[in-house]
Write a protein that holds these residues in place. Structure first.
Motif, PDB file in Angstrom:
ATOM      1  N   ILE A  33       4.211  -6.504   0.736  1.00 21.53           N
ATOM      2  CA  ILE A  33       4.540  -6.241   2.136  1.00 21.53           C
ATOM      3  C   ILE A  33       5.293  -4.922   2.277  1.00 21.53           C
ATOM      4  CG2 ILE A  33       5.839  -7.067   4.141  1.00 21.53           C
ATOM      5  CD1 ILE A  33       5.376  -9.908   3.129  1.00 21.53           C
ATOM      6  N   ASN A  34       6.204  -4.668   1.330  1.00 20.99           N
ATOM      7  CA  ASN A  34       7.056  -3.480   1.435  1.00 20.99           C
ATOM      8  C   ASN A  34       6.541  -2.290   0.615  1.00 20.99           C
ATOM      9  OD1 ASN A  34       7.479  -4.669  -1.013  1.00 20.99           O
ATOM     10  ND2 ASN A  34       9.720  -4.498  -0.986  1.00 20.99           N
ATOM     11  N   THR A  35       5.297  -2.343   0.147  1.00 17.33           N
ATOM     12  CA  THR A  35       4.728  -1.233  -0.617  1.00 17.33           C
ATOM     13  C   THR A  35       4.627   0.005   0.269  1.00 17.33           C
ATOM     14  OG1 THR A  35       3.432  -2.754  -1.974  1.00 17.33           O
ATOM     15  CG2 THR A  35       2.746  -0.445  -1.957  1.00 17.33           C
TER      16      THR A  35
ATOM     17  N   ALA B 199      -3.863 -22.328  -2.765  1.00 19.52           N
ATOM     18  CA  ALA B 199      -3.316 -22.767  -4.050  1.00 19.52           C
ATOM     19  C   ALA B 199      -1.975 -22.136  -4.406  1.00 19.52           C
ATOM     20  CB  ALA B 199      -4.325 -22.456  -5.155  1.00 19.52           C
ATOM     21  N   ILE B 200      -1.803 -20.864  -4.117  1.00 18.43           N
ATOM     22  CA  ILE B 200      -0.601 -20.157  -4.554  1.00 18.43           C
ATOM     23  C   ILE B 200       0.568 -20.377  -3.607  1.00 18.43           C
ATOM     24  CG2 ILE B 200       0.371 -17.874  -5.043  1.00 18.43           C
ATOM     25  CD1 ILE B 200      -2.332 -16.979  -5.946  1.00 18.43           C
ATOM     26  N   ALA B 201       0.266 -20.463  -2.332  1.00 18.23           N
ATOM     27  CA  ALA B 201       1.337 -20.507  -1.333  1.00 18.23           C
ATOM     28  C   ALA B 201       2.335 -21.627  -1.572  1.00 18.23           C
ATOM     29  CB  ALA B 201       0.728 -20.634   0.063  1.00 18.23           C
TER      30      ALA B 201
ATOM     31  N   MET C   8       2.778 -14.038   7.048  1.00 17.65           N
ATOM     32  CA  MET C   8       2.724 -12.842   6.212  1.00 17.65           C
ATOM     33  C   MET C   8       2.686 -13.201   4.731  1.00 17.65           C
ATOM     34  SD  MET C   8       2.726  -9.528   6.864  1.00 17.65           S
ATOM     35  CE  MET C   8       3.682  -9.295   8.366  1.00 17.65           C
ATOM     36  N   GLU C   9       3.517 -14.140   4.324  1.00 15.16           N
ATOM     37  CA  GLU C   9       3.570 -14.535   2.925  1.00 15.16           C
ATOM     38  C   GLU C   9       2.290 -15.243   2.496  1.00 15.16           C
ATOM     39  OE1 GLU C   9       5.704 -13.797   0.743  1.00 15.16           O
ATOM     40  OE2 GLU C   9       7.376 -13.015   1.895  1.00 15.16           O
ATOM     41  N   LEU C  10       1.725 -16.041   3.393  1.00 16.18           N
ATOM     42  CA  LEU C  10       0.480 -16.728   3.078  1.00 16.18           C
ATOM     43  C   LEU C  10      -0.638 -15.730   2.808  1.00 16.18           C
ATOM     44  CD1 LEU C  10       0.457 -19.675   5.651  1.00 16.18           C
ATOM     45  CD2 LEU C  10       0.507 -19.890   3.164  1.00 16.18           C
ATOM     46  N   MET C  11      -0.763 -14.735   3.667  1.00 14.99           N
ATOM     47  CA  MET C  11      -1.811 -13.744   3.501  1.00 14.99           C
ATOM     48  C   MET C  11      -1.610 -12.930   2.225  1.00 14.99           C
ATOM     49  SD  MET C  11      -2.805 -12.305   7.234  1.00 14.99           S
ATOM     50  CE  MET C  11      -4.271 -11.614   6.517  1.00 14.99           C
ATOM     51  N   THR C  12      -0.359 -12.595   1.923  1.00 15.21           N
ATOM     52  CA  THR C  12      -0.073 -11.833   0.707  1.00 15.21           C
ATOM     53  C   THR C  12      -0.485 -12.612  -0.536  1.00 15.21           C
ATOM     54  OG1 THR C  12       1.804 -10.772   1.816  1.00 15.21           O
ATOM     55  CG2 THR C  12       1.737 -10.636  -0.571  1.00 15.21           C
TER      56      THR C  12
ATOM     57  N   TYR D 210      -2.967  -6.418   8.769  1.00 20.24           N
ATOM     58  CA  TYR D 210      -2.209  -7.652   8.963  1.00 20.24           C
ATOM     59  C   TYR D 210      -0.950  -7.748   8.116  1.00 20.24           C
ATOM     60  CZ  TYR D 210      -6.348  -9.188  11.478  1.00 20.24           C
ATOM     61  OH  TYR D 210      -7.390  -9.292  12.363  1.00 20.24           O
ATOM     62  N   VAL D 211      -0.965  -7.146   6.921  1.00 19.67           N
ATOM     63  CA  VAL D 211       0.222  -7.195   6.066  1.00 19.67           C
ATOM     64  C   VAL D 211       1.098  -5.970   6.285  1.00 19.67           C
ATOM     65  CG1 VAL D 211       1.052  -7.226   3.681  1.00 19.67           C
ATOM     66  CG2 VAL D 211      -0.915  -8.628   4.337  1.00 19.67           C
ATOM     67  N   LYS D 212       0.460  -4.781   6.272  1.00 21.29           N
ATOM     68  CA  LYS D 212       1.235  -3.552   6.442  1.00 21.29           C
ATOM     69  C   LYS D 212       1.498  -3.209   7.908  1.00 21.29           C
ATOM     70  CE  LYS D 212       2.472  -1.168   3.798  1.00 21.29           C
ATOM     71  NZ  LYS D 212       3.868  -1.195   3.274  1.00 21.29           N
ATOM     72  N   GLY D 213       0.717  -3.762   8.818  1.00 17.37           N
ATOM     73  CA  GLY D 213       0.955  -3.547  10.236  1.00 17.37           C
ATOM     74  C   GLY D 213       0.418  -2.236  10.790  1.00 17.37           C
ATOM     75  N   TYR D 214      -0.532  -1.588  10.088  1.00 18.20           N
ATOM     76  CA  TYR D 214      -1.113  -0.351  10.604  1.00 18.20           C
ATOM     77  C   TYR D 214      -2.114  -0.654  11.708  1.00 18.20           C
ATOM     78  CZ  TYR D 214       0.737   1.876   6.358  1.00 18.20           C
ATOM     79  OH  TYR D 214       1.550   2.338   5.367  1.00 18.20           O
ATOM     80  N   GLY D 215      -2.304   0.299  12.612  1.00 19.38           N
ATOM     81  CA  GLY D 215      -3.335   0.182  13.621  1.00 19.38           C
ATOM     82  C   GLY D 215      -4.706   0.433  13.021  1.00 19.38           C
ATOM     83  N   VAL D 216      -5.731   0.197  13.827  1.00 14.23           N
ATOM     84  CA  VAL D 216      -7.096   0.357  13.333  1.00 14.23           C
ATOM     85  C   VAL D 216      -7.367   1.800  12.908  1.00 14.23           C
ATOM     86  CG1 VAL D 216      -9.539   0.175  13.942  1.00 14.23           C
ATOM     87  CG2 VAL D 216      -7.925  -1.524  14.780  1.00 14.23           C
ATOM     88  N   SER D 217      -6.979   2.756  13.738  1.00 10.02           N
ATOM     89  CA  SER D 217      -7.241   4.161  13.420  1.00 10.02           C
ATOM     90  C   SER D 217      -6.460   4.614  12.191  1.00 10.02           C
ATOM     91  CB  SER D 217      -6.897   5.052  14.613  1.00 10.02           C
ATOM     92  OG  SER D 217      -5.530   4.900  14.977  1.00 10.02           O
TER      93      SER D 217
END
Length: 496
Positions: free
Chosen positions: A360-362, A430-432, A447-451, A301-308
């Motif tokens: 996000i950009n790691t 709390a952080i958002a 994206m920012e909320l999840m991070t 969800y953050v990095k956008g990779y597929g399941v595999s």
């Protein structure tokens, strides 16, 4: 059985290690392999997600509730009987899970088969470390425990990956079918290489009340923790379950301190080293369960990779854990358990600190290195901690303490996931707001909320890692007189 030669004895120890490793691997694997197949099972039986989750939940509840019971029984009737009976039950339960639900068109049969499978899993898992302590010479205990504990941790780690492959390319039934041939081989091998021994403790009246209390208490606690998010933490069902857990577990402690032959000898915890090493074990799996749960969400969800692709990246953690487990086993007798635990604790702190830097950009490279460090530290820690626990108590407590270490692997699976989920959601809430995320463009808000949630969850894991390191520094390595050089009967047990 008499030894015929050093080579044949060494071969026997190797086969015994393989037999025990197969047992703990399959039992641990089945604790996590089913999760990824739940949507498919839900579709097949036309069930809601909360209902189908019982396929996974019931296994862990029964497993956690039964391990102490079978550990005590093993001390009374012998390891070989418990181990072989457990693997037969586990194998039959696996076959039942694969065949009967479709044959009878009944989801209830699948849940019932999982209960049967979990009873067998508890029997073989409860006594695995004790069998190493009882049947493997001190000079080889580290190596054997390294292989076996790595197999246990690896089974937990790669369960979702194997489950996904089998479900996607074959069917969810093969998640259970795969256990059948392995189970048959393990039973035949175990019957040949496991020495037949009598009871290690003097037979007395079995603590039935303690067994009932610990089963009900742990099942109620793990149910409340696992279902709290979906049903609501203030719902009557969850509050009642928590109340039942507190009452039964509290009375269990009082009962065990009074009974002549307790299910769990709580007085062992008066030894500070025993207490600290058990805490290390529990906290390692507690933190690992939470991270293992959150990482796929971060990658997808953050990095956008597929399941595999996510699964492929996560194999870095499993591979490093496996390599470190073997290395720690080889080094245990040379370096000592305490030094290995301290080194693993330092690496664990570094690994979890690196987790707090994930954004996000790691880059993928940094994520992979982080997983390698984390996996290596976990693998390096489990073997010496397990050995230190098992070698610190007398032989009459082998099965009991072995089952305790198994409980410290399985109960944290549920507790750690629930804790990580709670912290993750709290981070979002709390952080958002403090970061001005709500002022961002709509496309960036999710994206920012999840991070923010991941940041707090990973930081909580870092705090736990620091606690583990402190405990490792404070702990001392103690060897019970039963296992001292010249008083170790292990070498007198012949293995063909």
């Amino acid at each position: 059985m008499e030894k015929t030669s050093r080579g044949e004895t060494q071969s026997g120890f190797t086969l015994l290690t393989i037999s025990i490793s197969l047992a703990v691997f399959m039992s641990s694997l089945d604790g996590t392999i089913v999760n990824i197949a739940l949507p498919t099972i839900s579709t097949d039986f036309n069930l809601s997600s909360s209902t189908v989750s019982w396929v996974a939940t019931i296994y862990l509840l029964v497993l956690a509730g039964c391990v102490l019971i079978f550990g005590k029984l093993a001390d009374r009737i012998g390891f070989k009987k418990i181990f072989l009976t457990g693997f037969i039950i586990f194998t039959l339960g696996s076959f039942s899970c694969a065949i009967l639900p479709d044959l009878l068109n009944s989801f209830a049969v699948l849940v019932g088969s999982r209960v049967f499978q979990a009873i067998g899993g508890a029997m073989i898992t409860a006594i695995a470390p004790a069998m190493v302590t009882a049947f493997i010479p001190m000079s080889q205990k580290g190596k054997a425990m390294g292989v076996i504990m790595t197999a246990a941790a690896l089974g937990t780690a790669i369960g979702p990956t194997i489950g996904g492959v089998l479900t996607q390319y074959l069917s969810w039934h093969w998640i259970f079918f795969i256990n059948v041939p392995v189970g048959i081989i393990a039973v035949l091998l175990g019957a040949k290489v496991i020495p037949a021994t009598g009871p290690l403790s003097k037979p007395a009246g079995f603590d039935k009340a303690g067994a009932l209390l610990i089963f009900v208490g742990l099942a109620a606690l793990l149910f409340a923790v696992s279902e709290g998010m979906s049903l609501g933490w203030t719902s009557p069902v969850i509050l009642s379950s928590l109340a039942l857990a507190i009452i039964t577990l509290g009375y269990f402690v009082l009962h065990e301190l009074r009974v002549a032959d307790p299910l769990l000898e709580l007085r062992l915890f008066k030894n500070k080293n025993f207490l600290m090493t058990n805490l290390i074990m529990a906290l390692v799996f507690f933190s690992f369960a939470g991270i293992n749960y959150l990482l796929p969400f971060y990658l997808q969800y953050v990095k956008g990779y597929g399941v595999s692709d996510s699964g492929l990246i996560l194999t870095a953690l499993s591979a490093a854990m496996m390599v470190a487990g073997v290395i720690s086993g080889l080094l245990y007798n040379r370096v000592g358990g305490r030094k290995l635990c301290i080194a693993a604790g330092i690496l664990l702190v570094i690994g979890y600190f690196m987790m707090t830097l994930l954004r996000i950009n790691t880059s993928t490279g940094f994520v992979t290195i982080t997983l390698l460090v984390l996996g290596f530290s976990l693998g390096l820690m489990i073997t010496p901690a397990s050995n230190m626990i098992m070698n610190s108590v007398g032989k009459q407590y082998q099965g009991m303490v072995s089952s305790l270490t198994s409980l410290e692997r399985f109960a944290p699976l549920t507790l750690g996931i629930a804790f990580a989920n709670l912290v993750f959601m709290q981070g979002i809430a709390a952080i958002a707001g403090h970061r001005g995320i709500t002022e961002s463009a709509p496309a960036k808000i999710q994206m920012e909320l999840m991070t923010a949630g991941f940041d707090l969850a990973f930081f909580a894991s870092l705090v736990i890692a620091v606690i583990i390191l402190i405990l490792a520094i404070l702990a001392r390595q103690e060897v019970h007189p039963d296992y001292q050089a010249g008083n170790d009967d292990d070498a007198k047990i012949g293995i063909i």
